[in-house]
Design a protein around this motif. Structure first.
Motif, short mmCIF file in Angstrom:
data_model
loop_
_atom_site.label_atom_id
_atom_site.label_comp_id
_atom_site.label_asym_id
_atom_site.label_seq_id
_atom_site.Cartn_x
_atom_site.Cartn_y
_atom_site.Cartn_z
N ASP A 254 0.75 -1.13 -0.10
CA ASP A 254 0.09 -0.03 0.01
C ASP A 254 0.93 1.22 0.12
OD1 ASP A 254 -2.35 -1.49 0.02
OD2 ASP A 254 -2.45 -1.65 2.29
N ARG A 255 2.05 1.31 0.22
CA ARG A 255 2.97 2.10 0.42
C ARG A 255 3.65 2.35 -0.97
NH1 ARG A 255 5.52 1.42 6.51
NH2 ARG A 255 3.47 1.03 7.36
N VAL A 256 3.50 1.65 -1.78
CA VAL A 256 4.18 1.74 -3.16
C VAL A 256 3.45 3.01 -4.00
CG1 VAL A 256 4.72 0.58 -5.34
CG2 VAL A 256 4.96 -0.66 -3.35
N GLU A 257 4.15 3.76 -4.50
CA GLU A 257 3.67 4.97 -5.18
C GLU A 257 4.19 5.09 -6.54
OE1 GLU A 257 4.84 8.59 -3.15
OE2 GLU A 257 3.68 8.09 -1.24
N GLU A 258 5.22 4.36 -6.97
CA GLU A 258 5.50 4.15 -8.32
C GLU A 258 6.32 2.97 -8.52
OE1 GLU A 258 7.96 7.35 -9.80
OE2 GLU A 258 9.71 6.90 -8.06
N LEU A 259 6.40 2.47 -9.99
CA LEU A 259 7.00 1.32 -10.22
C LEU A 259 7.91 1.80 -11.41
CD1 LEU A 259 4.33 -1.35 -10.23
CD2 LEU A 259 6.26 -1.24 -8.71
N LEU A 260 9.32 1.47 -11.34
CA LEU A 260 10.21 1.95 -12.22
C LEU A 260 10.67 0.63 -13.12
CD1 LEU A 260 11.76 4.62 -10.27
CD2 LEU A 260 10.20 4.87 -11.95
N PRO A 261 10.92 0.73 -14.39
CA PRO A 261 11.35 -0.74 -15.07
C PRO A 261 13.06 -0.67 -15.21
CG PRO A 261 10.80 1.34 -16.72
CD PRO A 261 10.68 1.84 -15.23
N ALA A 262 13.46 -1.92 -14.99
CA ALA A 262 14.77 -2.15 -15.03
C ALA A 262 15.01 -3.43 -15.86
CB ALA A 262 15.28 -2.86 -13.77
N GLY A 263 15.76 -3.26 -16.89
CA GLY A 263 16.06 -4.38 -17.97
C GLY A 263 17.66 -4.87 -17.68
N TYR A 264 17.79 -5.86 -17.95
CA TYR A 264 19.15 -6.71 -17.62
C TYR A 264 19.69 -7.21 -19.14
CZ TYR A 264 16.58 -7.00 -13.25
OH TYR A 264 16.16 -6.85 -12.09
N ARG A 265 21.25 -7.19 -19.18
CA ARG A 265 21.69 -7.83 -20.30
C ARG A 265 22.87 -8.72 -19.98
NH1 ARG A 265 20.78 -4.61 -24.40
NH2 ARG A 265 22.33 -5.55 -25.65
N ASP A 266 23.17 -9.54 -20.62
CA ASP A 266 24.11 -10.55 -20.54
C ASP A 266 25.23 -10.34 -21.66
OD1 ASP A 266 25.52 -13.03 -20.06
OD2 ASP A 266 24.10 -14.32 -21.14
N VAL A 267 26.51 -9.91 -21.11
CA VAL A 267 27.55 -9.34 -21.82
C VAL A 267 28.73 -10.16 -21.15
CG1 VAL A 267 29.00 -7.48 -21.91
CG2 VAL A 267 26.68 -6.99 -22.08
N VAL A 268 29.36 -10.68 -22.31
CA VAL A 268 30.62 -11.33 -22.11
C VAL A 268 31.54 -10.88 -23.09
CG1 VAL A 268 31.76 -13.59 -22.09
CG2 VAL A 268 29.62 -13.44 -21.40
N VAL A 269 33.06 -10.48 -22.73
CA VAL A 269 34.03 -10.24 -23.65
C VAL A 269 35.24 -11.13 -23.73
CG1 VAL A 269 33.69 -7.76 -23.12
CG2 VAL A 269 35.33 -8.91 -21.65
N ARG A 270 35.57 -11.12 -24.82
CA ARG A 270 36.99 -12.09 -25.25
C ARG A 270 38.08 -11.70 -24.12
NH1 ARG A 270 37.23 -10.64 -29.67
NH2 ARG A 270 38.70 -9.52 -29.90
N THR A 271 38.32 -10.41 -23.97
CA THR A 271 39.29 -9.73 -22.79
C THR A 271 38.87 -8.50 -22.68
OG1 THR A 271 41.52 -9.08 -22.66
CG2 THR A 271 40.65 -8.84 -24.92
N PRO A 272 38.92 -8.03 -21.26
CA PRO A 272 38.64 -6.69 -20.85
C PRO A 272 39.53 -5.68 -21.38
CG PRO A 272 39.56 -7.89 -19.11
CD PRO A 272 39.45 -8.80 -20.20
N VAL A 273 40.82 -5.93 -21.96
CA VAL A 273 41.81 -4.92 -22.04
C VAL A 273 42.21 -5.16 -23.57
CG1 VAL A 273 42.87 -5.34 -19.84
CG2 VAL A 273 43.61 -6.64 -21.83
N ARG A 274 42.76 -3.83 -24.22
CA ARG A 274 43.25 -4.02 -25.37
C ARG A 274 44.61 -2.92 -25.37
NH1 ARG A 274 40.61 -4.26 -30.22
NH2 ARG A 274 42.48 -3.77 -31.41
#
Length: 397
Positions: A254-274
Protein backbone atom coordinates in the motif's frame (compact mmCIF):
# COMPACT_ATOMS: atom_id res chain seq x y z
CA UNK A 1 49.79 8.26 -16.44
CA UNK A 2 47.01 10.28 -17.98
CA UNK A 3 43.95 8.17 -17.20
CA UNK A 4 40.50 8.81 -18.62
CA UNK A 5 37.54 7.06 -16.98
CA UNK A 6 34.23 7.03 -18.82
CA UNK A 7 31.36 6.86 -16.32
CA UNK A 8 30.73 8.36 -12.89
CA UNK A 9 29.02 5.30 -11.43
CA UNK A 10 30.28 3.03 -8.65
CA UNK A 11 33.20 1.53 -10.55
CA UNK A 12 34.24 4.81 -12.20
CA UNK A 13 34.31 6.83 -8.98
CA UNK A 14 36.06 4.10 -6.99
CA UNK A 15 38.71 3.62 -9.65
CA UNK A 16 39.21 7.38 -9.91
CA UNK A 17 39.96 7.55 -6.17
CA UNK A 18 42.33 4.57 -6.24
CA UNK A 19 44.32 5.83 -9.22
CA UNK A 20 44.41 9.42 -7.98
CA UNK A 21 45.76 8.19 -4.64
CA UNK A 22 48.44 6.27 -6.57
CA UNK A 23 49.61 9.49 -8.24
CA UNK A 24 47.99 9.29 -11.66
CA UNK A 25 46.38 12.21 -13.46
CA UNK A 26 42.73 11.19 -13.61
CA UNK A 27 39.82 12.68 -15.55
CA UNK A 28 36.30 11.28 -15.29
CA UNK A 29 33.89 11.78 -18.20
CA UNK A 30 30.16 11.53 -17.45
CA UNK A 31 27.30 11.81 -19.94
CA UNK A 32 24.77 13.23 -17.43
CA UNK A 33 24.89 16.99 -17.22
CA UNK A 34 23.91 16.95 -13.55
CA UNK A 35 24.64 13.53 -11.98
CA UNK A 36 22.33 12.74 -9.08
CA UNK A 37 21.85 9.84 -6.67
CA UNK A 38 19.22 7.52 -8.17
CA UNK A 39 18.38 3.83 -8.26
CA UNK A 40 17.06 1.00 -6.17
CA UNK A 41 18.61 -0.88 -3.30
CA UNK A 42 21.67 -3.04 -3.87
CA UNK A 43 23.10 -6.00 -2.03
CA UNK A 44 26.73 -5.14 -1.20
CA UNK A 45 28.65 -8.28 -0.43
CA UNK A 46 31.68 -8.74 1.81
CA UNK A 47 34.01 -8.57 -1.18
CA UNK A 48 32.84 -5.09 -2.16
CA UNK A 49 32.87 -3.95 1.46
CA UNK A 50 36.58 -4.79 1.75
CA UNK A 51 37.43 -2.52 -1.20
CA UNK A 52 35.47 0.42 0.21
CA UNK A 53 37.08 -0.15 3.60
CA UNK A 54 40.54 0.44 2.09
CA UNK A 55 39.33 3.83 0.84
CA UNK A 56 38.00 4.69 4.30
CA UNK A 57 34.42 4.70 3.01
CA UNK A 58 32.93 1.59 4.60
CA UNK A 59 32.00 3.13 7.94
CA UNK A 60 30.16 6.11 6.38
CA UNK A 61 28.29 3.61 4.20
CA UNK A 62 27.42 1.38 7.16
CA UNK A 63 25.92 4.39 8.88
CA UNK A 64 23.26 4.63 6.16
CA UNK A 65 22.87 0.90 5.44
CA UNK A 66 21.54 -2.20 7.10
CA UNK A 67 23.04 -5.65 7.62
CA UNK A 68 21.33 -8.35 5.59
CA UNK A 69 22.30 -11.67 7.15
CA UNK A 70 19.58 -14.05 5.99
CA UNK A 71 18.06 -15.26 2.71
CA UNK A 72 14.50 -16.61 2.66
CA UNK A 73 12.87 -18.02 -0.47
CA UNK A 74 9.28 -19.28 -0.46
CA UNK A 75 6.67 -20.30 -2.99
CA UNK A 76 3.30 -18.61 -3.33
CA UNK A 77 1.73 -21.71 -1.75
CA UNK A 78 3.77 -21.11 1.40
CA UNK A 79 6.42 -23.77 0.91
CA UNK A 80 9.84 -22.81 2.28
CA UNK A 81 12.61 -23.44 -0.26
CA UNK A 82 15.57 -21.69 1.36
CA UNK A 83 16.07 -20.19 4.80
CA UNK A 84 19.76 -19.58 5.33
CA UNK A 85 21.67 -17.27 7.65
CA UNK A 86 25.20 -16.10 7.08
CA UNK A 87 26.12 -17.84 10.33
CA UNK A 88 26.05 -21.08 8.31
CA UNK A 89 29.57 -20.11 7.20
CA UNK A 90 31.73 -19.28 10.23
CA UNK A 91 33.34 -15.86 9.85
CA UNK A 92 31.13 -14.78 6.95
CA UNK A 93 30.42 -11.05 6.79
CA UNK A 94 26.75 -10.17 6.23
CA UNK A 95 25.85 -8.20 3.14
CA UNK A 96 24.71 -4.60 3.36
CA UNK A 97 21.34 -3.40 2.13
CA UNK A 98 22.38 -0.13 0.50
CA UNK A 99 20.50 2.53 -1.40
CA UNK A 100 22.38 3.00 -4.66
CA UNK A 101 21.97 6.74 -4.27
CA UNK A 102 23.64 6.67 -0.83
CA UNK A 103 26.63 4.82 -2.25
CA UNK A 104 26.83 7.30 -5.14
CA UNK A 105 26.78 10.27 -2.75
CA UNK A 106 29.62 8.86 -0.63
CA UNK A 107 31.79 8.02 -3.64
CA UNK A 108 31.03 11.29 -5.43
CA UNK A 109 32.01 13.20 -2.29
CA UNK A 110 35.29 11.28 -2.16
CA UNK A 111 36.02 12.25 -5.77
CA UNK A 112 35.30 15.94 -5.08
CA UNK A 113 37.39 15.98 -1.91
CA UNK A 114 40.37 14.67 -3.86
CA UNK A 115 39.97 17.35 -6.50
CA UNK A 116 39.68 14.81 -9.30
CA UNK A 117 38.70 16.38 -12.61
CA UNK A 118 35.14 15.51 -13.63
CA UNK A 119 33.64 16.62 -16.93
CA UNK A 120 29.86 16.24 -17.10
CA UNK A 121 27.54 16.36 -20.09
CA UNK A 122 30.09 14.47 -22.19
CA UNK A 123 28.47 11.79 -24.36
CA UNK A 124 31.28 9.46 -25.39
CA UNK A 125 30.57 7.69 -28.67
CA UNK A 126 33.75 5.66 -28.97
CA UNK A 127 37.52 5.50 -28.65
CA UNK A 128 40.43 4.82 -30.95
CA UNK A 129 44.23 4.59 -30.73
CA UNK A 130 46.33 7.48 -32.02
CA UNK A 131 50.09 8.17 -31.92
CA UNK A 132 49.58 10.35 -28.83
CA UNK A 133 47.25 8.06 -26.87
CA UNK A 134 43.72 6.66 -26.83
CA UNK A 135 41.42 9.31 -28.25
CA UNK A 136 37.94 9.81 -26.79
CA UNK A 137 35.33 10.34 -29.49
CA UNK A 138 32.18 12.42 -29.08
CA UNK A 139 29.58 13.68 -31.54
CA UNK A 140 31.36 17.04 -31.49
CA UNK A 141 34.77 15.52 -32.25
CA UNK A 142 37.69 14.15 -30.25
CA UNK A 143 37.78 15.24 -26.63
CA UNK A 144 41.42 14.43 -25.95
CA UNK A 145 43.83 11.53 -25.55
CA UNK A 146 44.88 9.39 -22.59
CA UNK A 147 47.59 6.87 -21.85
CA UNK A 148 44.89 4.61 -20.40
CA UNK A 149 41.16 4.84 -21.11
CA UNK A 150 38.83 2.87 -18.85
CA UNK A 151 35.28 2.06 -19.82
CA UNK A 152 33.10 2.16 -16.72
CA UNK A 153 30.14 3.13 -18.85
CA UNK A 154 27.68 0.32 -18.25
CA UNK A 155 26.27 -2.63 -20.14
CA UNK A 156 25.82 -0.68 -23.40
CA UNK A 157 29.39 0.64 -23.27
CA UNK A 158 30.57 2.61 -26.34
CA UNK A 159 34.14 2.03 -25.12
CA UNK A 160 33.60 -1.75 -25.26
CA UNK A 161 32.11 -1.47 -28.74
CA UNK A 162 35.17 0.43 -29.93
CA UNK A 163 37.54 -2.17 -28.46
CA UNK A 164 35.88 -4.92 -30.56
CA UNK A 165 36.15 -7.51 -27.80
CA UNK A 166 32.50 -8.50 -27.30
CA UNK A 167 31.55 -12.17 -27.65
CA UNK A 168 28.05 -11.96 -26.13
CA UNK A 169 25.71 -9.00 -25.75
CA UNK A 170 21.96 -9.46 -25.59
CA UNK A 171 19.03 -8.45 -23.42
CA UNK A 172 17.46 -10.90 -21.03
CA UNK A 173 13.84 -11.69 -21.83
CA UNK A 174 12.86 -10.86 -18.25
CA UNK A 175 13.54 -7.76 -16.19
CA UNK A 176 11.91 -6.22 -13.13
CA UNK A 177 9.74 -3.39 -11.94
CA UNK A 178 11.14 -1.88 -8.77
CA UNK A 179 10.36 0.68 -6.13
CA UNK A 180 11.60 1.85 -2.74
CA UNK A 181 9.18 2.22 0.15
CA UNK A 182 9.69 3.73 3.57
CA UNK A 183 9.19 1.43 6.53
CA UNK A 184 8.91 3.97 9.33
CA UNK A 185 6.36 5.84 11.38
CA UNK A 186 3.72 4.91 13.91
CA UNK A 187 2.44 2.05 11.74
CA UNK A 188 5.89 0.64 11.15
CA UNK A 189 5.96 -2.88 9.73
CA UNK A 190 9.53 -3.83 10.46
CA UNK A 191 11.64 -5.17 7.60
CA UNK A 192 14.30 -7.28 9.28
CA UNK A 193 17.72 -8.20 7.94
CA UNK A 194 16.38 -10.72 5.43
CA UNK A 195 16.46 -10.80 1.66
CA UNK A 196 13.01 -12.21 0.92
CA UNK A 197 11.82 -13.77 -2.32
CA UNK A 198 8.51 -15.46 -3.09
CA UNK A 199 8.11 -17.42 -6.32
CA UNK A 200 5.17 -18.46 -8.45
CA UNK A 201 6.31 -20.78 -11.19
CA UNK A 202 9.33 -19.53 -13.11
CA UNK A 203 7.88 -16.26 -14.35
CA UNK A 204 6.64 -14.36 -11.29
CA UNK A 205 8.46 -13.44 -8.12
CA UNK A 206 8.44 -10.66 -5.57
CA UNK A 207 11.66 -9.68 -3.83
CA UNK A 208 12.11 -7.45 -0.78
CA UNK A 209 15.57 -6.14 0.15
CA UNK A 210 16.17 -4.03 3.28
CA UNK A 211 17.55 -0.75 1.98
CA UNK A 212 19.15 1.86 4.17
CA UNK A 213 18.01 2.36 7.73
CA UNK A 214 14.28 2.77 7.18
CA UNK A 215 13.45 1.54 3.70
CA UNK A 216 12.95 -1.53 1.56
CA UNK A 217 13.39 -2.13 -2.15
CA UNK A 218 10.71 -4.23 -3.82
CA UNK A 219 11.33 -6.05 -7.11
CA UNK A 220 8.63 -7.61 -9.27
CA UNK A 221 9.76 -10.00 -12.00
CA UNK A 222 8.15 -9.29 -15.34
CA UNK A 223 8.80 -10.01 -18.97
CA UNK A 224 10.39 -7.03 -20.68
CA UNK A 225 7.74 -7.10 -23.39
CA UNK A 226 5.00 -6.94 -20.74
CA UNK A 227 6.28 -4.08 -18.58
CA UNK A 228 4.26 -1.43 -20.38
CA UNK A 229 1.04 -3.40 -19.88
CA UNK A 230 1.65 -3.77 -16.13
CA UNK A 231 2.34 -0.06 -15.79
CA UNK A 232 -0.70 0.90 -17.87
CA UNK A 233 -2.95 -1.31 -15.73
CA UNK A 234 -2.04 0.78 -12.69
CA UNK A 235 -0.82 0.20 -9.17
CA UNK A 236 -4.07 -1.22 -7.81
CA UNK A 237 -4.06 -4.02 -10.38
CA UNK A 238 -0.39 -4.75 -9.65
CA UNK A 239 -1.02 -4.83 -5.89
CA UNK A 240 -3.76 -7.40 -6.40
CA UNK A 241 -1.39 -9.58 -8.44
CA UNK A 242 1.54 -9.16 -6.06
CA UNK A 243 -0.36 -9.66 -2.79
CA UNK A 244 -0.26 -13.50 -2.81
CA UNK A 245 3.55 -13.34 -3.01
CA UNK A 246 4.14 -10.57 -0.47
CA UNK A 247 3.80 -12.73 2.64
CA UNK A 248 4.72 -10.77 5.79
CA UNK A 249 5.51 -7.72 3.66
CA UNK A 250 1.99 -7.30 2.30
CA UNK A 251 1.45 -4.03 4.28
CA UNK A 252 4.26 -2.46 2.25
CA UNK A 253 2.33 -2.84 -1.00
CA UNK A 254 0.00 0.00 0.00
CA UNK A 255 3.03 2.31 0.33
CA UNK A 256 4.16 1.80 -3.26
CA UNK A 257 3.72 5.05 -5.15
CA UNK A 258 5.47 4.17 -8.40
CA UNK A 259 7.06 1.28 -10.26
CA UNK A 260 10.15 1.82 -12.37
CA UNK A 261 11.42 -0.54 -15.09
CA UNK A 262 14.80 -2.26 -15.06
CA UNK A 263 16.20 -4.36 -17.88
CA UNK A 264 19.17 -6.70 -17.72
CA UNK A 265 21.82 -7.66 -20.27
CA UNK A 266 24.13 -10.62 -20.62
CA UNK A 267 27.56 -9.32 -21.65
CA UNK A 268 30.72 -11.36 -22.10
CA UNK A 269 34.01 -10.13 -23.57
CA UNK A 270 36.89 -12.05 -25.07
CA UNK A 271 39.22 -9.88 -23.02
CA UNK A 272 38.57 -6.72 -20.97
CA UNK A 273 41.74 -5.01 -22.23
CA UNK A 274 43.39 -3.77 -25.38
CA UNK A 275 47.03 -2.71 -25.64
CA UNK A 276 48.08 -0.34 -28.42
CA UNK A 277 51.83 0.26 -28.17
CA UNK A 278 52.48 2.37 -25.07
CA UNK A 279 48.77 3.01 -24.55
CA UNK A 280 45.76 0.91 -23.68
CA UNK A 281 42.10 0.57 -22.79
CA UNK A 282 40.32 -1.51 -20.15
CA UNK A 283 36.78 -2.34 -19.11
CA UNK A 284 35.39 -2.62 -15.57
CA UNK A 285 31.98 -3.46 -14.13
CA UNK A 286 28.96 -3.95 -16.37
CA UNK A 287 30.86 -2.77 -19.43
CA UNK A 288 32.94 -5.97 -19.13
CA UNK A 289 30.50 -8.49 -17.67
CA UNK A 290 26.88 -7.43 -17.29
CA UNK A 291 24.61 -10.19 -15.98
CA UNK A 292 21.29 -10.75 -14.28
CA UNK A 293 21.22 -9.60 -10.62
CA UNK A 294 20.07 -13.05 -9.41
CA UNK A 295 23.02 -13.27 -6.99
CA UNK A 296 23.32 -9.54 -6.34
CA UNK A 297 26.96 -9.59 -7.41
CA UNK A 298 27.11 -6.63 -9.80
CA UNK A 299 28.46 -3.99 -7.43
CA UNK A 300 30.92 -6.30 -5.68
CA UNK A 301 32.29 -7.65 -8.96
CA UNK A 302 32.73 -4.09 -10.24
CA UNK A 303 34.63 -3.11 -7.09
CA UNK A 304 36.79 -6.22 -7.45
CA UNK A 305 37.57 -5.13 -11.02
CA UNK A 306 38.72 -1.66 -10.08
CA UNK A 307 40.84 -2.88 -7.17
CA UNK A 308 42.49 -5.50 -9.40
CA UNK A 309 43.15 -2.98 -12.16
CA UNK A 310 44.66 -0.49 -9.72
CA UNK A 311 46.79 -3.25 -8.19
CA UNK A 312 48.01 -4.42 -11.61
CA UNK A 313 49.02 -0.87 -12.54
CA UNK A 314 50.86 -0.48 -9.24
CA UNK A 315 52.82 -3.73 -9.55
CA UNK A 316 53.82 -3.62 -13.23
CA UNK A 317 55.99 -0.90 -14.69
CA UNK A 318 54.62 -1.20 -18.22
CA UNK A 319 51.01 -0.90 -19.34
CA UNK A 320 51.60 -3.76 -21.78
CA UNK A 321 52.23 -6.01 -18.75
CA UNK A 322 49.70 -4.53 -16.33
CA UNK A 323 46.59 -4.83 -18.50
CA UNK A 324 47.02 -8.54 -19.39
CA UNK A 325 47.77 -9.22 -15.71
CA UNK A 326 44.48 -7.56 -14.77
CA UNK A 327 42.61 -9.69 -17.32
CA UNK A 328 44.17 -12.92 -16.03
CA UNK A 329 43.46 -12.04 -12.41
CA UNK A 330 39.76 -11.52 -13.03
CA UNK A 331 39.06 -14.53 -15.28
CA UNK A 332 38.25 -17.38 -12.84
CA UNK A 333 36.23 -15.23 -10.44
CA UNK A 334 34.04 -13.78 -13.17
CA UNK A 335 33.59 -17.13 -14.88
CA UNK A 336 32.09 -18.68 -11.73
CA UNK A 337 29.49 -15.93 -11.28
CA UNK A 338 28.68 -15.65 -14.97
CA UNK A 339 27.93 -19.35 -15.30
CA UNK A 340 26.13 -19.59 -11.95
CA UNK A 341 23.91 -16.65 -12.87
CA UNK A 342 23.23 -18.03 -16.33
CA UNK A 343 22.19 -21.40 -14.88
CA UNK A 344 19.87 -19.72 -12.35
CA UNK A 345 17.98 -17.59 -14.85
CA UNK A 346 15.77 -20.34 -16.37
CA UNK A 347 14.48 -21.49 -12.97
CA UNK A 348 13.81 -17.99 -11.63
CA UNK A 349 12.92 -15.84 -14.65
CA UNK A 350 11.78 -17.65 -17.76
CA UNK A 351 8.81 -19.15 -19.56
CA UNK A 352 10.05 -22.67 -18.75
CA UNK A 353 7.31 -23.39 -16.22
CA UNK A 354 8.08 -27.16 -15.96
CA UNK A 355 11.37 -26.26 -14.27
CA UNK A 356 9.52 -24.96 -11.21
CA UNK A 357 8.69 -28.45 -9.94
CA UNK A 358 12.27 -29.83 -9.81
CA UNK A 359 13.49 -26.46 -8.47
CA UNK A 360 10.99 -26.53 -5.62
CA UNK A 361 11.75 -30.19 -4.89
CA UNK A 362 15.54 -29.84 -4.87
CA UNK A 363 16.06 -26.38 -3.33
CA UNK A 364 15.37 -27.39 0.32
CA UNK A 365 17.66 -30.40 0.00
CA UNK A 366 20.46 -28.33 -1.55
CA UNK A 367 20.13 -25.65 1.14
CA UNK A 368 20.51 -28.30 3.86
CA UNK A 369 23.30 -30.20 2.09
CA UNK A 370 25.67 -27.36 1.14
CA UNK A 371 24.79 -24.27 3.20
CA UNK A 372 28.43 -23.12 3.42
CA UNK A 373 28.83 -23.20 -0.34
CA UNK A 374 25.65 -21.20 -0.85
CA UNK A 375 26.56 -18.54 1.71
CA UNK A 376 30.12 -18.45 0.38
CA UNK A 377 28.76 -17.73 -3.10
CA UNK A 378 26.59 -14.95 -1.67
CA UNK A 379 29.70 -13.41 -0.07
CA UNK A 380 30.86 -12.71 -3.63
CA UNK A 381 34.37 -14.19 -3.65
CA UNK A 382 33.99 -17.72 -5.03
CA UNK A 383 35.81 -19.23 -7.99
CA UNK A 384 34.25 -22.69 -7.51
CA UNK A 385 32.18 -24.52 -4.87
CA UNK A 386 35.40 -25.19 -2.98
CA UNK A 387 37.68 -22.23 -3.67
CA UNK A 388 37.54 -18.51 -3.00
CA UNK A 389 39.32 -15.56 -4.52
CA UNK A 390 40.95 -12.89 -2.35
CA UNK A 391 41.61 -9.57 -3.98
CA UNK A 392 45.30 -9.20 -4.85
CA UNK A 393 47.18 -7.32 -2.16
CA UNK A 394 44.05 -7.10 -0.01
CA UNK A 395 43.89 -9.29 3.08
CA UNK A 396 40.48 -10.24 4.46
CA UNK A 397 39.19 -8.05 7.29
Amino acid sequence: MRVGIVGLGTSGTTLACLLHDAGHEVTVLEQAADPRPVGAGIWLQALGQRVLDRLGLLEPLRAVSRDVDRVAIHTASGRRLVDLGFDALPGATPALGVHRGALFTILHTAVRERGIAVRTGVVVTGARPTPSGIAVETAAGDLGTFDLLVGADGSRSPVRRSMNVTTRDHSYEYGALWTIVEDAGADRHRVDGTLYQCLSGTSDYLGVLPTGRTGASMFWSVKASGMARVLEAGLDAWRETAAPLAGPYAPLLDRVEELLPAGYRDVVVRTPVRVEGRYGAALVGDSAHAMSPQLGTGTSLALADVWSLAHALATHSRLAEALPAYARERAAHLRWYQWTTRLMMPVFQSDLAPLAWPRDALAPWVARAIPRTLIGTLCGDRTSPWTSWPLPGLDPV
